[in-house]
Design an enzyme around this catalytic site. Structure first.
Site, short mmCIF file in Angstrom:
data_model
loop_
_atom_site.label_atom_id
_atom_site.label_comp_id
_atom_site.label_asym_id
_atom_site.label_seq_id
_atom_site.Cartn_x
_atom_site.Cartn_y
_atom_site.Cartn_z
N PRO A 2 2.50 -4.81 1.86
CA PRO A 2 3.69 -5.22 1.14
C PRO A 2 3.35 -6.24 0.07
O PRO A 2 3.15 -7.41 0.36
CB PRO A 2 4.59 -5.83 2.22
CG PRO A 2 3.95 -5.51 3.52
CD PRO A 2 2.50 -5.32 3.24
N GLU A 3 3.23 -5.78 -1.14
CA GLU A 3 3.11 -6.68 -2.27
C GLU A 3 4.49 -6.74 -2.91
O GLU A 3 5.44 -6.20 -2.37
CB GLU A 3 2.04 -6.17 -3.25
CG GLU A 3 0.67 -6.02 -2.58
CD GLU A 3 -0.43 -5.56 -3.52
OE1 GLU A 3 -0.35 -5.84 -4.72
OE2 GLU A 3 -1.38 -4.91 -3.05
#
Length: 267
Positions: A2-3
DNA sequence: CTCCTATCCTGCGAGC
DNA sequence: TGCTCGCAGGATAGGA
């Protein structure tokens, strides 16, 4: 995984699903994430409506009048409106309408915390500018990179320089900007800093439009996969051919993280 | 200051 | 099929 684009995708999904919903109660199943969850989270948020879903860098914030639930997804964290219980479900928000909003994180690198109304979380205090906001500019990069001899790709991962970029998008942005990831940050020319700002913004924006990138277990809040992973130019493609010039992509470890680039297209 | 390494934890794919 | 090994999106402490 999760960026910024993935967290933003989750935020939008949750907004559509649970904005305005009332949290009847919170049940913590396991509190030892990267740091311990506050055990009194259960007593602080009771019968509270979710008034906003916000994102700052890679942090997702659920606002209620009694305070904010701050979450970080680490490597494997997810929020979902749950059908069935799964292993590694660490917190369940029981909603007044009967649904359950669940935070799950197998690897437990994530964070779940409570922020009192009006307080500023220490987690957010030192973050650099939002890459899609007005403060992420070539001038900002010029100031911040001047003293940094480190590889530009490593510097892009520094959340105090620009917040929300991770290992995937740092590599993609370097490729798009035509800059080798191992270039010393303070040696970029002005035109390159400008290009980097443009391409960081562009790749993140395109990834958000695509619903993020699904690698292993990332899912949007509604359970759908993202599809930006199909357009990766360099990430995880060492040894394969460059989509632009056809040459062989190289791989190496930079800043302790696997990194891929095109020796022809990136200088 | 800057920068590098090791570390937290679980799951998965590669290779045998 | 089953085992071991190495590696994975992040962030931080500790030391050079």
């Amino acid at each position: 995984m999760p960026e910024l684009p993935e967290v933003e995708t989750v935020r939008r999904g949750l907004e559509a699903l649970v904005l305005g919903a009332v949290i009847r109660r919170i049940a913590l199943h396991r509190a030892d994430l990267r740091r311990p969850m506050p055990l009194d989270l259960e007593s602080r948020i009771v019968d509270q409506p979710i008034t906003a879903l916000r994102r700052r860098a890679k942090y997702l914030l659920l606002d209620t009048p009694a305070g904010t639930i701050l979450s970080h997804l680490g490597m494997t964290g997810t929020w979902r409106v749950a059908e069935a219980e799964r292993s590694h479900d660490h917190a369940t928000l029981h909603l007044a309408d009967g649904r359950r909003l669940v935070y799950r994180d197998p690897r437990r690198f994530g964070i779940l915390d409570f922020v009192a109304p009006g307080a500023v979380s220490p987690d957010l205090a030192d973050l650099g500018p939002e890459p899609l906001g007005n403060d992420f500019t070539p001038e900002h990069l010029r100031q911040v990179l001047a003293a940094r001899r480190q590889a530009i790709k490593a510097v892009l991962l520094d959340q105090t320089v620009v917040s929300g970029v991770g290992n995937i998008y740092a590599q993609e942005a370097c490729f798009r900007a035509g800059i080798r990831p191992q270039r010393p940050a303070n040696r970029l020319r002005p035109a390159e800093r400008e290009r980097l700002v443009t391409e960081v913004r562009a790749v993140l924006a395109e990834a958000i439009t695509a619903g993020g990138s699904t690698i292993s277990d990332f899912r949007q809040a509604g359970g759908d996969a993202g599809y930006f992973q199909h357009t990766f130019t360099v990430y995880d493609r060492a040894g394969q051919s460059c989509r632009t010039c056809g040459g062989e992509l190289k791989g190496a470890t930079i800043a302790g993280r696997s990194t891929v680039w095109c020796p022809t297209c990136q200088r």
